[in-house]
Design a protein around this motif. Sequence first.
Motif, PDB file in Angstrom:
ATOM      1  N   ALA A 136       0.821  -1.210   0.000  1.00  0.00           N
ATOM      2  CA  ALA A 136       0.000   0.000   0.000  1.00  0.00           C
ATOM      3  C   ALA A 136       0.853   1.257   0.000  1.00  0.00           C
ATOM      4  N   THR A 181      -1.182   8.613  -2.352  1.00  0.00           N
ATOM      5  CA  THR A 181      -2.339   8.851  -1.497  1.00  0.00           C
ATOM      6  C   THR A 181      -3.009  10.179  -1.836  1.00  0.00           C
ATOM      7  N   GLU A 194     -13.588  -0.280  -1.604  1.00  0.00           N
ATOM      8  CA  GLU A 194     -13.198  -0.568  -0.226  1.00  0.00           C
ATOM      9  C   GLU A 194     -12.848  -2.041  -0.072  1.00  0.00           C
ATOM     10  N   GLU A 208      -5.914  -4.267   2.095  1.00  0.00           N
ATOM     11  CA  GLU A 208      -5.918  -4.236   3.555  1.00  0.00           C
ATOM     12  C   GLU A 208      -7.349  -3.971   4.008  1.00  0.00           C
ATOM     13  N   ALA A 233      -9.245  -0.481   4.077  1.00  0.00           N
ATOM     14  CA  ALA A 233      -8.611   0.527   3.232  1.00  0.00           C
ATOM     15  C   ALA A 233      -9.534   0.906   2.080  1.00  0.00           C
ATOM     16  N   TYR A 273      -9.710   2.995  -1.730  1.00  0.00           N
ATOM     17  CA  TYR A 273      -8.916   3.456  -2.853  1.00  0.00           C
ATOM     18  C   TYR A 273      -9.807   4.165  -3.860  1.00  0.00           C
ATOM     19  N   ARG A 326      -4.660   5.673  -2.949  1.00  0.00           N
ATOM     20  CA  ARG A 326      -5.233   5.356  -1.637  1.00  0.00           C
ATOM     21  C   ARG A 326      -5.917   6.596  -1.062  1.00  0.00           C
ATOM     22  N   VAL A 386      -7.085   8.582   2.039  1.00  0.00           N
ATOM     23  CA  VAL A 386      -6.776   8.672   3.475  1.00  0.00           C
ATOM     24  C   VAL A 386      -7.426   9.902   4.086  1.00  0.00           C
TER      25      VAL A 386
END
Length: 479
Positions: free
Chosen positions: A403, A408, A420, A451, A454, A456, A477, A479
Amino acid sequence: MARTTTYLELSEEGGGAHKFYEVVVDGTTVAVRYGRIGADGQLQRSSFPTPVKAEAAAAKKIAEKVRKGYAPATPGGRAARPVTRRQVTSALSTARAVAPVLWRFRTGSSAFGIHIGDDRCWVGNQAGDVYTLGHDGEVLARYALPDGVKCLVADDFWIYAGCDDGTVYDLSSKLPFAAYAIAPDVDIFWLDIREGVLNVSDRSGGITVIDHEDEYQWARKSTGQHAWMVRADDHAVYHGHQQGVTAYSPDGSGELWHTRTNGAVLFGWQEETAVYAGTGQRVVQRLSKATGALEATYRCDSAVYSCATAPDGRHVFAGDNASSVYCFDADGTRLWKLGTGGGSALSMQYRDERLYLVTTDGSLVCVDATPAAITAAEQGSVPVATDVKLAAAMPAHTPATSASAVRTVTAAPAGGVVVECIQEAGRVRVHVVTDGFEPSWNVQFPRGIREVGARYVVDTLHPAAGGFYRVRGEIRRLV
């Protein structure tokens, strides 16, 4: 609770299984790494509500492997088993003239993989390099994969590279990613993908079928070893090996037909109603897809390493182990034979009156296959081939294996699709969060960056037959 690691191996004599299985428990996280001994393998992570439940899940996984014959081992104690690579020879052509080569790109290592698409050409070599070029020969991109490329296959506009380490990489996005991990004890020889279903032929003459979620569907063993041919359509999987071609039903329920060819099959091609098998006994043979009946034979002067057709099989092309390339009409009449000018063709593809070859000297070669150019070549007049060069500053795209390797973002860009990672039936799967998509469908997604929890963002998702989504464009990703 302290971090614990359990490392197991299963290594059988005589070319059987040679694989490892490692389980690491760290608090509420269980990480499982598995693959061929000596390789990095594939990594899957799962999260659990409590450390106790994580330990219980890990113990169950370990017990299952022990029952299958795995035993505790020390990493590095056993050497990696060598992967079978096609042993080829290449003699000088006996043709009186050389093919009209327009351009030649030297990849630097022997090459088997080729795909010629609408807007670009793909070539992959045994050093793990994959290059894309325009039809004029300009190098557009380079990918650096961890192991040698066995073959390149296309499924609609998705491109996949099958590598010696048993991993199949999706090269359709901005970064390549591992889409399938073939069982470590399968020594792959060739691949075909249709609507997300991967068909694998192998050294032992086996055929293995895996779905878009990298889950085993079925496997069968044909009568011959060294299966260098696998092709698939809606009606069957066509498997070429030392004893001929065998057709299996797509669901693996049974054999449809078997035809013994004149010699071991070294390469295969397909059209809508027929499959073509190039053999070690100097022929390409056309077989009916419906019955397996022999329909035509195309005779060459040396063992056939590769073959291809013009649309609907109106012309059949072949490359032999003496650096010659042939063209036949549909009924088997030889129209011409010319030297390649640089090694034997290990794979080939025809498109828009051009014949593209990848050769034993590691080159991608573009041949002008128009009647006028062939006639001129037979009379000794050929163009000066352009020697295509790789730009020194061209970056190499490498697979995303964690990852942290993914860029990000803090918000989804306009038009982006959010997905997800979730825990489902003991596996980490990927579902679409953005409205307007079928929420029950899974997404074919890089295993190295999955993960639980997580999120994306991907540029676009495309639905595929079989009820899943494929990624196009960049993965970031959220965040």
